[in-house]
Scaffold this active site. Structure first.
Site, PDB file in Angstrom:
ATOM      1  N   LYS A 168      -2.371   5.602  -3.997  1.00  0.00           N
ATOM      2  CA  LYS A 168      -4.031   6.939  -3.697  1.00  0.00           C
ATOM      3  C   LYS A 168      -3.675   8.500  -4.150  1.00  0.00           C
ATOM      4  O   LYS A 168      -2.830   8.824  -3.947  1.00  0.00           O
ATOM      5  CB  LYS A 168      -4.115   7.229  -2.472  1.00  0.00           C
ATOM      6  CG  LYS A 168      -4.146   5.529  -1.356  1.00  0.00           C
ATOM      7  CD  LYS A 168      -4.567   5.676  -0.261  1.00  0.00           C
ATOM      8  CE  LYS A 168      -3.554   4.660   1.153  1.00  0.00           C
ATOM      9  NZ  LYS A 168      -2.294   4.337   0.847  1.00  0.00           N
TER      10      LYS A 168
ATOM     11  N   ASP B  35       0.780  -0.975   0.033  1.00  0.00           N
ATOM     12  CA  ASP B  35       0.230   0.119  -0.084  1.00  0.00           C
ATOM     13  C   ASP B  35       0.575   1.464   0.062  1.00  0.00           C
ATOM     14  O   ASP B  35       1.577   1.309   0.674  1.00  0.00           O
ATOM     15  CB  ASP B  35      -0.632   0.014   1.690  1.00  0.00           C
ATOM     16  CG  ASP B  35      -1.285   0.878   1.261  1.00  0.00           C
ATOM     17  OD1 ASP B  35      -3.258   1.070   0.406  1.00  0.00           O
ATOM     18  OD2 ASP B  35      -1.165   1.692   1.706  1.00  0.00           O
TER      19      ASP B  35
ATOM     20  N   HIS C 171      -8.090   9.691  -1.656  1.00  0.00           N
ATOM     21  CA  HIS C 171      -7.108   9.675  -0.492  1.00  0.00           C
ATOM     22  C   HIS C 171      -8.700  10.192   0.789  1.00  0.00           C
ATOM     23  O   HIS C 171      -8.448   9.349   1.911  1.00  0.00           O
ATOM     24  CB  HIS C 171      -5.972  10.524  -0.993  1.00  0.00           C
ATOM     25  CG  HIS C 171      -4.917   9.746   0.763  1.00  0.00           C
ATOM     26  ND1 HIS C 171      -3.861   9.554   0.744  1.00  0.00           N
ATOM     27  CD2 HIS C 171      -5.040   8.971   1.928  1.00  0.00           C
ATOM     28  CE1 HIS C 171      -2.800   9.031   1.095  1.00  0.00           C
ATOM     29  NE2 HIS C 171      -4.019   8.698   2.174  1.00  0.00           N
TER      30      HIS C 171
ATOM     31  N   TYR D  82       2.726  10.055  -0.218  1.00  0.00           N
ATOM     32  CA  TYR D  82       3.493   9.539   0.393  1.00  0.00           C
ATOM     33  C   TYR D  82       5.107   9.485  -0.262  1.00  0.00           C
ATOM     34  O   TYR D  82       6.377   9.362   0.779  1.00  0.00           O
ATOM     35  CB  TYR D  82       3.649   7.685   1.210  1.00  0.00           C
ATOM     36  CG  TYR D  82       2.436   7.446   1.501  1.00  0.00           C
ATOM     37  CD1 TYR D  82       1.294   8.489   2.407  1.00  0.00           C
ATOM     38  CD2 TYR D  82       1.667   6.379   1.706  1.00  0.00           C
ATOM     39  CE1 TYR D  82       1.232   7.462   2.036  1.00  0.00           C
ATOM     40  CE2 TYR D  82       1.132   5.361   2.310  1.00  0.00           C
ATOM     41  CZ  TYR D  82      -0.123   6.103   3.281  1.00  0.00           C
ATOM     42  OH  TYR D  82      -1.202   5.868   3.184  1.00  0.00           O
TER      43      TYR D  82
END
Length: 276
Positions: free
Chosen positions: A76, A46, A109, A51
Site C-alpha cells: 500500500k 499483506d 492506503h 509497515y
C-alpha cells in the site's frame, strides 16, 4: 495443508480469500513469521510501505522456496507519497524493497480527505501503474462510499478491492453492499477488532458449540460473508489455527447473531477525518 479458496477480482485476477497480515510485525520478526505462514499454507501476504517490512516480506517469499507466481502479495502507498510523481517513485521503491518485478495488488492506503494531494489524482497514477503491468490489480483502503463515488466518476479503472476495518462490532454493511454493487471486493482489516470481540458472550457460546476457538469462529464468519481476510500473528500456534477454518461452517443463525453485535465501533481512525 489447508486448501484456501480463491475469489475472482473484477479484472479476472484471483486472490486467496484468507491471507497473512504483517501490520505491526517488527522487521526483525517479519521474515521468520512470514515463512512460518507460508509453510502453514498461506499464499496471500499483506504488507504496506508504512509497515516498514516490505524487504523482509520479499525475503520470506524467496526463502520459502515457493514460486513468486504462487504467492499473492499486496502493498500500500505511503500517506506521504500521494502526489503523482511521488507515488510513482514510492511504487518503484516497493518493488525494489520486495525484490519483485511486479505486485499482485497495490492500494492507496488512506484517502486523506483535505490532506496533501487529492486521492483522485493519486488513483489516476495507480491506473498508470496498472496499465504498465507492474501491478496485476489496484485498489483502495479505508475509502468510504463518498470517496468511492468520486473515483467511479473520475477514473476509468474500478478499484478491485476496498480494504476496510470490518469485524463483528463494525460490520460495515452499507459500505460492503456498495462495494458489491460496483464489483469492488471487501477486504477486512482488524478482523477480530484487536481481540476485543473474542470474549463476547455470543461468540464464545458459538465457539463452544462448534468446538472451535472464538478467533476461528470470527474468521469463519468473515469468510462465509464473502470478506477477504488476513489475520496477523507472530505466534506459530495462532498462525496455524487461523488458517484451520475451512473444515467447519457456521449456520445462518450464527452468522446473523454475530452480525447483530454491530456497534459501529472502530479500533482505528475514521477515514472521513484522518489525514495521516
Amino acid at each position: 495443508m489447508p486448501s484456501v479458496p480463491s475469489v475472482p477480482l473484477n479484472n479476472g485476477v484471483t486472490i486467496p480469500q484468507l491471507g497473512f497480515g504483517t501490520f505491526q510485525i517488527p522487521p526483525d520478526e517479519t521474515c521468520e513469521t512470514t515463512v512460518a505462514a507460508l509453510e502453514a499454507g498461506y499464499r496471500h501476504i499483506d504488507t504496506a510501505q508504512m509497515y516498514g517490512n516490505e524487504k523482509e516480506v520479499g525475503q520470506a517469499v524467496r526463502e520459502s522456496g515457493l514460486d513468486r507466481a504462487d504467492v499473492f502479495v499486496t502493498s500500500k502507498l505511503d500517506n506521504g507519497a500521494h502526489a503523482p510523481d511521488e507515488a510513482l517513485r514510492a511504487f518503484d521503491r516497493s518493488l525494489e524493497e520486495l525484490g519483485f518485478d511486479y505486485l499482485d495488488l497495490f492500494l492507496i492506503h488512506w484517502p486523506l480527505p483535505g490532506g496533501p494531494g487529492d486521492y483522485v489524482e493519486t488513483w489516476n497514477t495507480l491506473e498508470e501503474i496498472y496499465r504498465s503491468g507492474r501491478a496485476k490489480a489496484i485498489g483502495v483502503s479505508n475509502f468510504q462510499e463518498n470517496h468511492l463515488r468520486r473515483l467511479l466518476v473520475s477514473s476509468t479503472v474500478v478499484p478491485a478491492v476496498n480494504q476496510i476495518e470490518v469485524h463483528p462490532y463494525l460490520t460495515q454493511e452499507p459500505l460492503r453492499a456498495f462495494g458489491a454493487e460496483h464489483d469492488i471486493a471487501t477486504e477486512a482489516w482488524s478482523p477480530i477488532a484487536q481481540g476485543k470481540v473474542l470474549s463476547d458472550p455470543t461468540i464464545t457460546r458459538i465457539a463452544e458449540r462448534v468446538g472451535r476457538t472464538p478467533a476461528q469462529v470470527v474468521l469463519r464468519w468473515h469468510l462465509q460473508r464473502g470478506d477477504i481476510v488476513f489475520p496477523k500473528s507472530v505466534t506459530l500456534k495462532r498462525i496455524q489455527d487461523n488458517i484451520a477454518v475451512f473444515d467447519f461452517e457456521l449456520s445462518e443463525g450464527d452468522i446473523g447473531e454475530i452480525a447483530a453485535l454491530n456497534r459501529d465501533e472502530r479500533t482505528g481512525p475514521d477515514p472521513d477525518t484522518f489525514n495521516g
